[in-house]
Design an enzyme around this catalytic site. Structure first.
Site, short mmCIF file in Angstrom:
data_model
loop_
_atom_site.label_atom_id
_atom_site.label_comp_id
_atom_site.label_asym_id
_atom_site.label_seq_id
_atom_site.Cartn_x
_atom_site.Cartn_y
_atom_site.Cartn_z
N TYR A 164 88.53 72.92 18.64
CA TYR A 164 88.63 72.01 19.78
C TYR A 164 89.43 70.78 19.36
CZ TYR A 164 87.24 69.03 23.68
OH TYR A 164 87.24 68.20 24.77
N TYR A 222 94.46 72.45 28.69
CA TYR A 222 93.11 71.92 28.47
C TYR A 222 92.06 72.60 29.34
CZ TYR A 222 89.17 68.91 27.71
OH TYR A 222 87.92 68.47 27.37
#
Lengths: 393, 136
Positions: free
Chosen positions: A288, A338
């Protein structure tokens, strides 16, 4: 160890993608629906099979949208799952909850999803943010948004150990090289040089523009079931070898451990212990990456290198195509798109299924044929962390 | 000129702090049971779960734990302040608070630099505790 009995017992059997990037005139809900339908199709399931639906948190609606709730999504999917939930404020327990529901016998197929029209809807995250609704008293001091909060942690790290733009430029540039191999990545046709990284404007110093992740329209979904059921489905079986979760919870503005360890430390230990392996067994990572520094501190806290050794570790394209430890092979949140933790996790699944085209790990990219991929998800400002170790069965 | 920046919105927990600021005092809760000085305010001590609490007045001194330099105004009222610094200051008594560092070139700042409070009363509604390097 008690969690070892869960090792490889559950699998991710489908990934749902949507058109992504800048896709005008679409509601956030439409991306949720499209991602879910595509995940169900990809797994070779019927919609009636889905008995658990877990949504990532949704931000305030933009562009006259309605609030995306799990009810609304289930209604639009034409399903009535036994379990519906939606996480708030980014506590990253989705996959752990899915496994728990299946292990306990409440569910068989749990669908996990996120979508947004953040780019076209002009959601204010980082740039282009001209106005910001004050969320708390910190606004009185001009403190707004995630970039500043992660930058605050990164600045303290720069003081406590050797890190900074010299390390982060490698992360930004190497991930961009992966994105340049990925036709669906928002930065597919935009190469990045070190000069380009350093010439970009400051956002919140010490972060420049390319230290910050993208804002995207689109959605992503994954389906979790038992490995036993996965063997009867159409995709190659990718199991969850280890899973870990840790929630340090402390607001970064009151943290006395800003430079770490983050939740990655404890979550990683839990996942590696369950998988009964070490970092030496990892073939690639999908981390991430809301900011470049997030990648560094996460890998540091997992034990790939010691504090301050990142600058040397990332050098010479170690994480780029052709490197010995590929990281964020879709381009990641920095250069692909995203979708919260589903960007890295779906990429880990697709790589292990061997469905990644030009960017496929193995001979095509001069990297090791992957068997085990380490994935991470982070919530809020290092307040929540999830680790998934995925394996090709 | 009207003050257009956001202002604090005191609630039942934070009101005593902001009332202290009106008198140029940094007030924090101190646990009578374990002596922990806490921030943000709460009805119960997070260390020992005692509700037995005093309010103390902190000294005006601390050090910069970390800081960032804003180069984009996320709110139009901060446009004229660019580049400006937000920081987490560790007060001598222990609490970490979000504030601004003023009166110094941002490039001269460092973590662990000693700072002292300067009260900003420009809103005429709230006195905001900001900090400047001790030696300037």
């Amino acid at each position: 160890m008690s969690l070892r009995k869960l090792r490889d017992k559950y699998a991710i059997v489908g990934a749902g993608y949507t058109s992504q990037g800048r896709i005008p005139d679409r509601s956030a809900l439409s991306f949720y629906v499209e991602a879910c339908v595509n995940a169900i199709k990809d797994a070779g399931l019927r919609k009636e099979d889905i008995d658990g639906l877990i949504c990532y948190r949704q931000f305030q609606p933009v562009a006259n949208d309605v609030v995306v709730t799990p009810y609304l999504l289930a209604q639009h999917l034409g399903i009535q799952p036994k379990i519906l939930s939606q996480e708030s404020y980014c506590a990253r327990g989705h996959f752990l909850h899915a496994i728990s529901l299946i292990e306990a016998g409440f569910c068989n197929y749990v669908l996990i999803v996120y979508g947004d029209n953040a780019l076209s809807g002009k959601r204010s995250f980082v740039k282009g943010a001209t106005n910001s609704e004050p969320a708390d008293d910190n606004a009185a001091f001009g403190e707004f948004g995630r970039a500043a909060q992660f930058a605050m942690a990164a600045r303290r790290a720069m003081y406590e150990f050797r890190t900074g733009p010299e390390t982060w430029k490698e992360i930004a540039v190497c991930q961009r090289k992966w994105a340049n191999l990925n036709p669906i990545a928002m930065m597919y046709d935009k190469p990045m040089t070190y000069e380009g990284y350093f010439n970009a404007d400051w956002v919140v110093e010490p972060f420049r523009l390319y230290d910050c992740c993208l804002i995207s329209d689109g959605g992503r979904a994954c389906i979790v079931t038992s490995t036993e059921r996965a063997r009867d489905l159409r995709n190659p079986v990718v199991t969850i070898m280890g899973i870990g979760e840790h929630n340090t919870s402390v607001d970064i503005h009151q943290s006395d451990f800003m430079a770490g360890p983050t939740g990655a430390n404890m979550a990683g230990k839990m996942a590696f212990d369950m998988a009964d392996i070490t970092v030496k067994d990892i073939d690639a990572c999908e981390i991430y990456d809301c900011f470049t520094y997030t990648v560094e501190i996460t890998l540091q806290d997992y034990g790939f290198f010691g504090p301050g050794e990142g600058e040397d570790w990332f050098k010479d394209g170690r994480t780029a195509p052709g490197g010995i430890m590929p990281v964020n092979t879709s381009g990641g949140l920095l250069s692909e798109s995203y979708f919260m933790g589903l960007t890295p996790i779906a990429e880990g699944v697709m790589q292990l299924m061997g469905r990644c085209g030009e960017r496929q790990l193995g001979a095509k990219t001069g990297t090791k044929e992957p068997e085990i991929i380490l994935c991470s998800d982070n919530g809020a400002v290092f307040q929540s962390h999830a680790t998934l170790i995925l394996r090709r069965s | 000129m009207a003050y257009e920046k956001p202002l604090p919105k005191p609630n039942a927990d934070t009101r005593p702090f902001w009332e202290g600021c009106q008198e140029n005092q940094l007030r924090f809760q101190k646990c009578r049971h374990c002596d922990h000085i806490r921030w943000p305010p709460s009805v119960i001590c997070p260390k020992c779960h005692s509700s037995d609490t005093d309010w103390i007045v902190a000294s005006d001194k601390g050090m910069i734990y970390s800081y960032v330099v804003y180069h984009i105004a996320f709110h139009p009222a901060f446009e004229n302040d660019l580049p400006y610094v937000t920081a987490v200051v560790k007060l001598a008594e222990g609490p970490y608070i979000l504030t601004n560092i003023v009166g110094s070139d941002p490039s001269k700042l460092k973590c662990d630099m000693p700072v002292v409070v300067v009260w900003d009363d420009s809103s005429q509604e709230f006195n905001l505790p900001k900090f400047k390097p001790l030696n300037e």
